[in-house]
Structures are given as structure tokens and as C-alpha cells.
Scaffold this active site. Structure first.
Site, PDB file in Angstrom:
ATOM      1  N   GLU A  83       0.835  -1.217   0.000  1.00 24.08           N
ATOM      2  CA  GLU A  83       0.000   0.000   0.000  1.00 24.08           C
ATOM      3  C   GLU A  83       0.865   1.261   0.000  1.00 24.08           C
ATOM      4  O   GLU A  83       0.553   2.239   0.667  1.00 24.08           O
ATOM      5  CB  GLU A  83      -0.994  -0.010   1.172  1.00 24.08           C
ATOM      6  CG  GLU A  83      -2.002  -1.140   1.030  1.00 24.08           C
ATOM      7  CD  GLU A  83      -3.132  -1.136   2.045  1.00 24.08           C
ATOM      8  OE1 GLU A  83      -3.270  -0.159   2.789  1.00 24.08           O
ATOM      9  OE2 GLU A  83      -3.876  -2.121   2.069  1.00 24.08           O
TER      10      GLU A  83
HETATM   11  C1  LIG Z   1       2.839  -9.748   0.478  1.00 23.06           C
HETATM   12  C2  LIG Z   1       2.506  -8.762  -0.599  1.00 23.06           C
HETATM   13  C3  LIG Z   1       1.185  -8.397  -0.803  1.00 23.06           C
HETATM   14  C4  LIG Z   1       0.852  -7.518  -1.847  1.00 23.06           C
HETATM   15  N1  LIG Z   1      -0.465  -7.261  -2.117  1.00 23.06           N
HETATM   16  C5  LIG Z   1      -0.778  -6.557  -3.255  1.00 23.06           C
HETATM   17  C6  LIG Z   1      -2.126  -6.456  -3.705  1.00 23.06           C
HETATM   18  O1  LIG Z   1      -3.058  -6.972  -3.080  1.00 23.06           O
HETATM   19  N2  LIG Z   1      -2.358  -5.798  -4.870  1.00 23.06           N
HETATM   20  C7  LIG Z   1      -1.367  -5.217  -5.592  1.00 23.06           C
HETATM   21  O2  LIG Z   1      -1.649  -4.630  -6.637  1.00 23.06           O
HETATM   22  N3  LIG Z   1      -0.078  -5.264  -5.170  1.00 23.06           N
HETATM   23  C8  LIG Z   1       0.235  -5.936  -4.033  1.00 23.06           C
HETATM   24  N4  LIG Z   1       1.545  -6.045  -3.630  1.00 23.06           N
HETATM   25  C9  LIG Z   1       2.576  -5.301  -4.336  1.00 23.06           C
HETATM   26  C10 LIG Z   1       3.109  -4.154  -3.507  1.00 23.06           C
HETATM   27  O3  LIG Z   1       2.137  -3.147  -3.418  1.00 23.06           O
HETATM   28  C11 LIG Z   1       4.427  -3.711  -4.179  1.00 23.06           C
HETATM   29  O4  LIG Z   1       5.403  -4.637  -3.759  1.00 23.06           O
HETATM   30  C12 LIG Z   1       4.818  -2.299  -3.831  1.00 23.06           C
HETATM   31  O5  LIG Z   1       3.949  -1.402  -4.433  1.00 23.06           O
HETATM   32  C13 LIG Z   1       6.240  -1.975  -4.302  1.00 23.06           C
HETATM   33  O6  LIG Z   1       6.417  -2.328  -5.634  1.00 23.06           O
HETATM   34  P1  LIG Z   1       7.676  -3.243  -6.041  1.00 23.06           P
HETATM   35  O7  LIG Z   1       7.758  -4.345  -5.067  1.00 23.06           O
HETATM   36  O8  LIG Z   1       7.560  -3.572  -7.455  1.00 23.06           O
HETATM   37  O9  LIG Z   1       8.911  -2.310  -5.779  1.00 23.06           O
HETATM   38  P2  LIG Z   1       9.573  -1.243  -6.823  1.00 23.06           P
HETATM   39  O10 LIG Z   1       8.555  -0.260  -7.276  1.00 23.06           O
HETATM   40  O11 LIG Z   1      10.350  -1.979  -7.848  1.00 23.06           O
HETATM   41  O12 LIG Z   1      10.558  -0.520  -5.832  1.00 23.06           O
HETATM   42  C14 LIG Z   1      11.750  -1.143  -5.319  1.00 23.06           C
HETATM   43  C15 LIG Z   1      12.334  -0.197  -4.279  1.00 23.06           C
HETATM   44  O13 LIG Z   1      12.661   1.054  -4.893  1.00 23.06           O
HETATM   45  C16 LIG Z   1      12.007   2.125  -4.227  1.00 23.06           C
HETATM   46  N5  LIG Z   1      11.583   3.107  -5.219  1.00 23.06           N
HETATM   47  C17 LIG Z   1      10.844   2.892  -6.342  1.00 23.06           C
HETATM   48  N6  LIG Z   1      10.646   4.034  -6.995  1.00 23.06           N
HETATM   49  C18 LIG Z   1      11.268   5.006  -6.291  1.00 23.06           C
HETATM   50  C19 LIG Z   1      11.412   6.414  -6.452  1.00 23.06           C
HETATM   51  N7  LIG Z   1      10.869   7.076  -7.461  1.00 23.06           N
HETATM   52  N8  LIG Z   1      12.102   7.083  -5.538  1.00 23.06           N
HETATM   53  C20 LIG Z   1      12.640   6.463  -4.484  1.00 23.06           C
HETATM   54  N9  LIG Z   1      12.539   5.138  -4.262  1.00 23.06           N
HETATM   55  C21 LIG Z   1      11.857   4.418  -5.157  1.00 23.06           C
HETATM   56  C22 LIG Z   1      10.823   1.485  -3.503  1.00 23.06           C
HETATM   57  O14 LIG Z   1      10.439   2.241  -2.369  1.00 23.06           O
HETATM   58  C23 LIG Z   1      11.396   0.136  -3.129  1.00 23.06           C
HETATM   59  O15 LIG Z   1      12.121   0.253  -1.943  1.00 23.06           O
HETATM   60  C24 LIG Z   1       1.888  -6.931  -2.614  1.00 23.06           C
HETATM   61  C25 LIG Z   1       3.217  -7.266  -2.365  1.00 23.06           C
HETATM   62  C26 LIG Z   1       3.535  -8.185  -1.397  1.00 23.06           C
HETATM   63  C27 LIG Z   1       4.971  -8.590  -1.219  1.00 23.06           C
END
Ligand SMILES: Cc1cc2nc3c(=O)[nH]c(=O)nc-3n(C[C@H](O)[C@H](O)[C@H](O)COP(=O)(O)OP(=O)(O)OC[C@H]3O[C@@H](n4cnc5c(N)ncnc54)[C@H](O)[C@@H]3O)c2cc1C
Length: 633
Positions: free
Chosen positions: A443
Site C-alpha cells: 500500500e
Molecule cells: C505480500 C505482498 C502483498 C501484496 N499485495 C498486493 C495487492 O493486493 N495488490 C497489488 O496490486 N499489489 C500488491 N503487492 C505489491 C506491492 O504493493 C508492491 O510490492 C509495492 O507497491 C512496491 O512495488 P515493487 O515491489 O515492485 O517495488 P519497486 O517499485 O520496484 O521498488 C523497489 C524499491 O525502490 C524504491 N523506489 C521505487 N521508486 C522510487 C522512487 N521514485 N524514488 C525512491 N525510491 C523508489 C521502492 O520504495 C522500493 O524500496 C503486494 C506485495 C507483497 C509482497
């Protein structure tokens, strides 16, 4: 300037201001983010005002209290829920087996837990936000997998967006199903797209007869995705031309699991939350009726953001529940375990853990439930406060859970089932640490949400001065904007210096707050300092400020501490007890130290060196450091 009455100036967003030096993808992402944000502030915002130098103590005093009638409803519901959880839900078994048993799912449905916030006319319980959060905190104190199931379903799954934006037909068709126990999910994330939804690849094309959309794509990590009957799926619908430019349209669709072409490809497993049915989903030519669009084409991301304003509060509430349990464990262990001639809770290092946990829990609880109260009364814009409550509570809770593990020593690292098997109290601290870690990621990650808060913190200034810097506007418009901005800052800026002197020189402010009065005075003074500091950063960095993430995060942290302090003081004042004042006093003392550290780091920091070393680390300059480790991947 009032945060709640400013009119948005078209084209003054950070994205448009700083187009220079950005690649096409970056611009597209920023534009989608800007288009999706709520530009207007129609209600007061505590944080919005704070960033402009104004501490709205009236938002906390009197502190929100449930009415007797509402409290009674919550007391009765939580008592039933607690009895059910204790008798039916073995959270260690859920952790071991990865399954929330059917009898638990059915029991929760019978208790109306899947329709807690839905109106009674659709069979829901119609709990207030405060009672909903109390229920979530209760479940969160017992089983994190179950709270994730309920929260994903209710905070962002189908019920809440439909309640807010659904047509009467959609509500009639779907909401009673949730009240009866149907589970829902929210699918935004994709393998290539996490924090940055602009690049999403799931598409929704209009069918030739114009009655359906054809969905194609893959969605990752969808909580409840493996068992959901109905889900919200975000997809790119055909772009629209706006002012001669193509605009990405992200649209929210209601998809049912029995629609042909929908598949659950894989159930994902994690370090914690073993019981969640989180899945990788595939959509192949899924025919979705046009009537299943929620709110309208192109409104998907805005819908998600608005839904999450209040929906996001489930997460801090669950964290509050977890820390309540941690305090109980610390107290029990801190008293019964004696080493070196004294209970471990009496050695100063252990005592510090108890004090930190109690005082921070008091503030976390206050932040979360004041937001709940604002939602129930409909008085405030809570987009910033809910985001801050989420960051603050998830980070603080994780730290406190880790400290609880440390206090338990070796037993903190041992599984509850193993402890039970050898006859010891099965405190599940190891599981709680594993389960809690995700709260800093889902979230909205802490980074992304902090930057969101910082973006909104700048909003007051962008509305006054954004047009001056916007090279896309005509010279006449920019000059007029410069005069207006000049007049505004001629009065606003000196006041940020003068107010702390004028305000406090002649009469003792907040004297009726006992020893907490001094903390409130500090918050008021610091609000002006924060506003000045933000203004200085803007003036020094111009549009480049957007890239100075470490500085922006410090600004967010200072604002968050002031919010937490004020909430804890408001709650202490409402309770009116010596104990509450003690907890709030300790919290405020320590928050002040954290604030001072952040101000210091804004003035003097190693950010340039950090950037240099980070660039080196990324490009492999320090590869020699990695030598001696086994090859991975
Ligand atoms: C257990 C679990 C439940 C989930 N449930 C859902 C769900 O129900 N529905 C759904 O749609 N998604 C869900 N997700 C996805 C979750 O919302 C994402 O993991 C989250 O939004 C982060 O995306 P990412 O993991 O692709 O990280 P990325 O976007 O690839 O980011 C990787 C890292 O880089 C940082 N980062 C990225 N962009 C920037 C920036 N511009 N500036 C600074 N830092 C940055 C992030 O903070 C993070 O630390 C779930 C994930 C998990 C693991």
C-alpha cells in the site's frame, strides 16, 4: 494561505516544472502521478497547514471520541470477534500450514467480517471507521495473515471503491455478496510495474460491438487473488487526446473469477503472512462488460488513491494491534525472566524497551484513531495524515517488534510451536517480526509515501509560485503570477520568523495542558521553523528539489513527528490521567530529539558523498568488496 481553499493552477505541478533533464519514461510516470492526485483541498488538512507554518491544535482538542452508542456497538462486536478468534483461529497453525481454515473463513463471514464497512441496506454491518479500526487492531494482535485477508478485501478490494464510486446497479449486484462472505482483491502490481503504475502493460481494449472490454495481462502479488470471487483490476484503456497530447488512461474494472480467460498461475510465498492467498494472475482475452468499469474510464488510479485515503488506515491499526501484543509479552517476560539478580525488564536496557514500546504505542494509537475519527465526522482531508500514520506505525512497530525479540533473547528467535512443544509459553515474537516486515512495503512503500507527503507539502507553495517557474506559460501569465507570489511571500515569510516571538513573548500559550503545554509550544514554534526550512530548500534547489529525496524525507519525518506529538498530547488530554501524561511526555521528549537530528541533517549532511559512493556502488567501482562471497542467481 489556507491549504483548503487554494485553487489549482493548471500546469504548475512538479512534473511539468522540471521537465528539463528527464527522460520520456520519467515524464510519463510523473504526469500520470500528477493527473491521478487530488488537486483540490476541500476540507482542512492538519499536515497541509503544518507545512505552511500553522499548527491546528483545534484538530486534536478536543480529541475525537466515539459516541457512547457507537462505542457500545464496537465493544459488543469486538467481544464477539475476540471470542471467535480465541476459540477458532490458531495463528501458529496458519503460519505452519499456510492455510486459514474453512471454518475460520465461514465463521468470519457469519460474523459479518467481510462487510464490516458496508451499509446495512446491502447486508453489511455499517461499522463506523473507528469500530472498523478497532476490529482490525484486534485481529491484527492475533493473526497477521487473517488481518491481511480482511484488510486487502476491505481497504482496497471491491467493497470500498464500489461503496464510494459504484453505480446503484453495481452496488446492488455485488455488495450483498461481500456481506455474505465473498472475498475480493485488488490487482494493480505487475512483474515490471510496482511503485510506478504508468508503465503498466495490462490492456483493456473495447470490443467491436462496443459492449465489452477485452483484458490482457499479468498481475503479480495480488492478495486474496487465489480465492477472490471478485476483484478490481487496473488496466490501460485506450489513450485519450487532451489538448493535442495523448494521455494514458488507467481504468478500474470489476472482474469475476469465473470469467473465461482468468487464471491463477501461482500462489506466492513470503517470509511472513504464510496464510495469505496471494497470487500471480493472468488475464487472456477476458471479456468484461462495460458496466463493470468503476467510476469511469481513466479514473482508476485516482480511485485507488481516494479509496486508500481511509483504506490505508487498516494497516496502522493492524500495527497498533501487534504492538499491543508485544507490550504484553515484554511485560510478562520482563517480570518473569531473571538474570544477573534481577528481572530483565528491570535492567536499564530492558526497561528502555518497555518505555519505548509503551510511549510509542500510545502515539501510534492516537495517530491512527484520530484519523479514524476525522473520517467518521467527515471533517478533514486525511490523505497526508493517513499516509503518515501508515509510514510511522509500520516502521515504529517493526522496530518495537525487533526490540521485543531482543528482549526475549534466544526465545525471541524460536518458533512459537517449538516453544509450546517443549512446554514453554508460545509467545509468537519470531512470527510477528516476519509478518510485520511487509507493512513497510505494501500500500505504498515508505519511500514512495514519504515522497508523496513531500509533494503535497510543497503544494501550498506550488499554488502560489509554481506558475512563475513554469516555462510553458506565457510571459504575461508568469509576470502576473510573480507579482501575486511576491505579495504573498512579503507577508508570509517574515511571519514565519516573527510568529514564534510574538506568539510566546507576551503570554504563556497552552498553559492549561500541564507539563505537556511546553511540548505544544514547541510544536507551534517548530511548525514555523519547518515551513521556513521547506521554503529555503525550495528557494535553494528550485525544481531540482524533487531529486533531493533525502532532504524531502527529512522534511516528511519532521512533520510526522509533530503530528505524532500533537496526537499523543490530544489523547493524553482527553484521558486526563497522570499515566497518559507520562506516556505522552516521554514520547514528546524523544520526538523532539529526532526532530532536532533531522533539522541538523538538513543543514549539514553527507548527501553529496552518499550520491557519489552510491553511483560507484551501482556501477561496480567497489566490486572488490564483493569478492569472497558465493555466486548467486
Ligand atoms: C505480500 C505482498 C502483498 C501484496 N499485495 C498486493 C495487492 O493486493 N495488490 C497489488 O496490486 N499489489 C500488491 N503487492 C505489491 C506491492 O504493493 C508492491 O510490492 C509495492 O507497491 C512496491 O512495488 P515493487 O515491489 O515492485 O517495488 P519497486 O517499485 O520496484 O521498488 C523497489 C524499491 O525502490 C524504491 N523506489 C521505487 N521508486 C522510487 C522512487 N521514485 N524514488 C525512491 N525510491 C523508489 C521502492 O520504495 C522500493 O524500496 C503486494 C506485495 C507483497 C509482497
Amino acid at each position: 494561505m489556507k491549504q483548503n481553499d487554494s485553487k489549482d493552477v493548471a500546469g504548475t505541478s512538479g512534473a511539468v516544472l522540471s521537465a528539463k533533464g528527464k527522460n520520456k519514461d520519467e515524464m510519463a510516470s510523473l504526469e500520470v502521478a500528477e493527473d491521478s492526485r487530488e488537486a483540490q483541498w476541500t476540507k482542512p488538512s492538519f499536515m497541509g497547514s503544518l507545512f505552511m507554518g500553522k499548527l491546528r491544535t483545534q484538530d486534536f482538542m478536543p480529541f475525537f471520541d466515539q459516541t457512547e452508542e457507537d462505542k457500545k456497538i464496537g465493544d459488543e462486536y469486538c467481544a464477539k470477534l475476540e471470542k471467535f478468534l480465541l476459540e477458532n483461529l490458531d495463528s501458529d497453525l496458519v503460519d505452519e500450514t499456510g492455510i486459514i481454515p474453512d471454518k475460520v473463513m465461514k465463521g468470519l463471514a457469519d460474523l459479518g467480517a467481510f462487510g464490516m464497512k458496508l451499509p446495512k441496506e446491502y447486508g453489511g454491518l455499517e461499522l463506523s471507521q473507528a469500530n472498523y479500526l478497532r476490529a482490525i487492531a484486534l485481529v491484527g494482535s492475533h493473526c497477521a495473515s487473517t488481518v491481511a485477508l480482511l484488510s486487502a478485501h476491505q481497504s482496497i478490494g471491491v467493497p470500498q471503491p464500489l461503496k464510494l464510486f459504484g453505480t446503484p446497479e453495481q452496488k446492488k449486484k455485488f455488495l450483498p455478496r461481500f456481506s455474505a462472505g465473498a472475498v475480493s482483491a485488488f490487482a494493480l502490481t505487475e512483474p515490471e510495474v510496482g511503485s510506478d503504475p504508468a508503465r503498466m502493460s495490462t490492456t483493456a481494449k473495447l470490443s467491436e460491438d462496443g459492449n465489452h472490454y477485452i483484458l490482457n495481462g499479468t498481475k503479480l502479488w495480488c492478495t486474496n487473488g487465489a480465492i477472490a470471487e471478485v476483484m478490481v483490476v487496473m488496466a490501460k484503456s485506450p489513450p485519450k487526446m487532451v489538448n493535442g497530447r495523448e494521455k494514458t488512461q488507467i481504468t478500474a474494472f470489476i472482474v469475476e473469477k469465473n470469467m473465461p480467460g482468468f487464471e491463477v498461475l501461482h500462489r506466492c510465498r513470503f517470509m511472513g503472512l504464510a496464510g495469505i492467498q496471494n497470487a500471480l494472475l493472468k488475464f487472456t482475452n477476458v471479456k468484461v462488460p462495460k458496466e463493470n468499469i468503476i467510476w469511469g474510464e481513466g479514473k482508476g488510479l485516482r480511485l485507488a488513491l481516494i479509496t486508500l485515503n481511509a483504506g490505508r488506515l487498516s494497516l496502522p491499526a493492524a500495527c497498533v494491534g501487534g504492538v499491543r501484543q508485544a507490550l504484553k509479552i515484554q511485560r510478562a517476560w520482563g517480570t518473569e525472566r531473571s538474570q544477573w539478580g534481577a528481572p530483565v525488564g528491570k535492567h536499564e536496557a530492558g526497561a528502555n524497551r518497555l518505555a519505548q514500546t509503551a510511549s510509542k504505542l500510545f502515539a501510534m494509537d492516537a495517530m491512527t484513531f484520530i484519523c479514524g475519527g476525522w473520517v467518521d465526522r467527515g471533517t478533514h482531508d486525511i490523505r497526508l495524515e493517513a499516509a503518515i500514520a501508515k509510514i510511522y506505525c509500520s516502521e515504529t512497530a517493526q522496530n518495537l517488534l525487533d526490540e521485543t525479540l531482543q528482549m526475549r533473547g534466544g526465545r525471541g528467535y524460536e518458533r512459537a510451536t517449538s516453544l509450546r512443544a517443549r512446554g514453554e509459553k508460545p509467545f509468537p515474537v519470531e512470527r510477528m517480526v516476519r509478518d510485520g516486515r511487509i507493512n513497510l512495503i505494501v500500500e505504498g512503500t515508505s519511500d514512495i509515501l514519504s515522497l508523496f507527503v513531500a509533494r503535497e507539502a510543497l503544494d501550498g507553495h506550488l499554488k502560489v509560485a509554481g506558475a512563475v517557474l513554469n516555462s510553458r506559460l506565457g510571459i504575461g501569465t508568469r509576470l502576473a503570477a510573480a507579482v501575486k507570489a511576491g505579495l504573498f511571500y512579503a507577508a508570509w515569510y517574515p511571519w514565519q520568523w516573527l510568529a514564534p516571538i510574538v506568539d510566546f513573548s507576551f503570554w504563556p500559550r497552552f498553559a492549561g495542558n500541564g507539563k505537556l503545554g511546553k511540548h505544544l509550544r514547541y510544536c507551534k514554534r517548530t511548525a514555523h521553523k519547518l515551513a521556513r526550512t521547506l521554503f529555503h530548500l525550495m528557494a535553494l534547489n528550485g525544481p531540482k528539489l524533487e531529486k533531493r529525496q533525502l532532504q524531502l524525507i527529512r522534511i516528511t519525518k519532521i512533520g510526522s513527528e509533530i503530528f505524532a506529538m500533537t496526537a499523543s498530547i490530544g489523547k493524553a488530554k482527553k484521558l486526563g490521567t497522570k499515566e497518559a501524561a507520562e506516556l505522552s511526555d516521554l514520547f514528546c521528549r524523544q520526538a523532539k530529539a529526532r526532530i532536532a537530528e533531522n533539522f541538523k541533517a538538513i543543514r549539514s549532511n553527507d548527501d553529496a558523498s552518499i550520491r557519489k559512493v552510491a553511483a560507484g556502488a551501482l556501477s561496480g567501482t567497489y566490486e572488490f568488496l564483493e569478492k569472497g562471497s558465493v555466486r548467486i542467481g
